[in-house]
Structures are given as structure tokens and as C-alpha cells.
Write a protein that holds these residues in place. Sequence first.
Motif: not given
Lengths: 344, 206
Positions: A263-275
Motif C-alpha cells: 500500500k505504501i506504493t499507492k501514490w505511484t498510481k496517483h492514489q492518495l491513501l491514509f490510515n
Amino acid sequence: MQIAKYSNYTLPDFLEDDDFLRFVINPTHNDTVFWQQVTAEYSQQKEIIAEASKIIKAYRKQDVFTNEENQSKVWQRIESTLQKDRVKPKIFTLNGFLRVAAMLLLVSSIGIALWLIKGRQNEIDTTYGELSTVTLPDGSTVVLNGNSKLTYSDNWDKNSREVWINGEGLFNVTHINKDPAHIKPSERFIVHCPDMDIEVLGTTFNVRSRHNKTNVGLVQGKIRLDYVDAVTGKQSLIMKPGDYVQHTYKKALTRITLPAPEKITKWTKHQLLFNDASLAQISEIMTDDYGYQVDFSSPDLTNFKIEGEINVPNVEELIETISTTLPVKITRTDKNITITKLNP
Amino acid sequence: MSHEQIVHDDHNTAVWLAFKEGNWDAYTQLYNQYFKVLNNYGHKFTRDVNVIEDAIHDLFIRLWTNRAGLGNPVSVKNYLFKSLRSIIFRKLQSKSRFVDIEDEAEHNFPFEISFDQQLMADEEEQELQKKIKFHVKALPARQQEIIYLRFYEGLGYDEIADIMEINISSAYKLIYKAFDNLQDVLKTSKLAIVLALYSCFCINNH
């Protein structure tokens, strides 16, 4: 438009005719009237005209790629690039300024030393919101996040593979060492961050190094961190897949195990991910990666937390999510965002 | 030129002039008006959405930063197509720099359209589309591109020549070549045969 010339037109002739093409693609009232005249006058051409228009129409039935879902995202990038060019330098506090000056001195002296030793330097710079994939001389790749910088020299044949990063990057390093007991200098791969060095032996990992603070997440493979601890001085740590480490220069290092390291690579697909993220953490990403200025009407707002996971494709939807889950009001003009508490 | 066309062009010219004066709204309007068609055109050269988006980003950055020095193109769309095309080529070229590309003038990047089967109503139409698809895909990239600009974007030869940076006579030659290669479609079409027979019949009667 002359009517007579169409009496003996062949199929290719019609396909080449600008007036005919417009009649098939985007007819005006005049066009329709005119071509009715042509078919009335030369009835022998009626079928060939029908055939020509069928061919054009069949060709035009294509898949259309409008990329509409990214229209506002690309526009944000354009706005931030143009804004960044016009932005004035910030005023630093003396302490912060000295720190930055020291950093700049360090970076530039390393740069000059390298330039003297190794010749040409490659520098890849991304603007706010821009992702860029860099292929290094050995075939390893780095996906750079927005507002990040990667530096490396051209000459990797004799020296070890070294890169310098400021910002965030996902590394995918090509493994060239055959015998782990004997690592030649040219097989080493080192990522330099302001507060630590990361030594790699073929692997995928994420580095986020901003404000003299570095986070490293290992997706697969094995890496070693060399850093300075507040009490014990020089230290090394071998990371295992799924490990996530946070470090600030000369402070204690924290290590956790990620339940889902990919999940820490999500940003490479322009996804903003927070937990379970606080507004402070969210606003840091918006400021550092996308170039927003986030202001809070009262300081305790930064501790407001959104429970669970947020996974959105752009800042617009992030703002939407915050304002629907928390009792806050968000006002936005261009890149300036103000968050205020809603009265209960 | 039809009346509607003139009104449309006048509006575009006004937006372009306002943008050149530094009007941000006009600039935004240009972006929103052309974003989709530019993506569709760019998608024919590469399926890498990042490359297309980067190229559109670069294009609009250049437009804004150089706005004072820009001319007044006859067609704004044409001008944007042409600029996007050359930016994408440069990006693709730098990506494939390990493959030796010597001649800058001859861009050897694939040009690919994909047909939409859903829209096809009857069988005869499907059959025709299948044939066109087969023959168009066999054409060299530049011939496919010219066919696209001609029959999809509905452009004239002067506009096509401008976008592809060739002279008008080359544009004609290129499309003749494409037609030549497409002859099978035209020839084997049932109607064409019927018509050929019909015209023979007419000539004999006279």
C-alpha cells in the motif's frame, strides 16, 4: 459548390472531396439540401454516394479516449507548475534558516565533490503533483513523487551505484550481485538521504525524505540503513520486507511492521491513501506533494483524526471526504485551503 | 465555409485573443474545450496515459509562458494538435533513446486506432468495418494517421499537411498511397461492382 463535377465521380473521388466529407461528418442544412440536389440530378451516383458515406461512417465508429476522469487532475498540475514559477521565497526562522543553509552547503559540497570526481550529474526534478519514472544507468527504476528531486552521476561502471533523494521515491533496484559473501564496490547501491544512507541489494522499497525526516518502507528484498542515533551514535539496521522505519537526524528510530506493505506504493498510481490519519498528516501530504497551503483556524484542529482508510484519486475528493466525515468547514481558493471548526 | 462554421471560428478567435492578453478564464476555457480531443489524438500514438498527460501539461505550460509571442493560427485546434504531436514525439523519442533513431524527420512511432464494435447495428455494416479495420491496420503508421486526420477529424489537406509538418502535395501523395493500399476494400465492396456494371450498361446504351 459545383454540381456538375459530381456526375462522373468515382468512389475515391468522393472520399477526397472536402465538401462531401463535411456532408457525411457534420452536415449543415445547406449541405443536406445540396447533396439532395446532387442525387436527384444524377441518380446513377446515388448508390456510390451511399457507399462512400457508409465507408466513412464505418471508419469513424472508433473507441474514443477522452481521459475525462483526469481532466481536473492534469489542470491542477498545470496550475501548480505555473504557480510555482511565480511563488516568492518563504521567510525562514533563523534556526530553520541555519539548518537549511547548512543542508544546502552540505548538498552543494557533495555535489561539487562528485562533479570533480565523477563528471556529469543527472538531476531530475518534479513539480507539485507530477509523477516521473526515472530509469537509472543500471536499469533500476525510481518513480518520483511530486516536488521531489533525484540526483545521480552518469558514471556507474567503476564506482558504486549512488543516488541522492530529497522527497519521495519508489525504488526498484536491479540485482547484480551473484555472491552475497563478496560484494564488489560496483555492485553496491546506495540511496543518500539527509539523515541516513540506505544500502541495497536488489529490491523494491519506498523512501520519503522531507524536512530532515526520512521514512523507509520495504516491499521486498533486503536493505541496510546506516544512520546516527541520539545516544549510541553510528548505527546500522537490516530491514525485512514489510518493515517501515521512521527516522529524524540524531533521534531514536522507530520501526513498525506494515500489515500490507504494497500500500505504501499507492501514490505511484496517483492514489492518495491514509490510515487513521490526523489532519496534520493529511495536510503535510497536500502541502509537500501537491503544493497546497493549508491553514487551520485553531491549532487543535490538526489533531482531528479520520478513523479507517481513505483511498481517493485526487485532492478534490480528499477535501470532499474530510468535510463529510469531520465537523469542519473547508474553504478553498486556488491552492489555499482554510479549515475551520463547525459550530456544534 | 458555412455560417455555423464562421460563428464557431469567430468565437474561438475571440477566446484565443483574450488568452494571449493574459486572460486566465480564456486559458481555462481553451483547456476544457480541447482536453478530450487532444487525449483522443494522443492516445493514437501511445497507450501510456502518463506520456499523454505530461505532453498536455507541457503544451499548456508553454502556451501560457509564451503567450505574448504566439501568432494567431487559422485554426486553434489545428495548432494544438500540431504542438501536441511534436511534444509526444519528443517524449517517445527520449524514452526509446537506446533504440537508435537517426532520422528526426521520419517519425516511426506506431499510430493505432481501435474500432468500437458496440455501435455497429447491422451485419453488413459490421462486415464492412471488419474489412476497413483489416486494411487500415496493415497500412504504415503515417498513412493511418493521415486517414485518421482526414476521416475522423474531418480536416482538409492544408490542415493535415500543417499538423504532420509536410507540404500539401506530400499530403495528397500520402493519402493516394493509402487509398491505393485500401483498394481492396473499395474493390470488393458489392455495391462498387454493381455500379461498375451499371455504368458499363449506361455507356453501351448511349
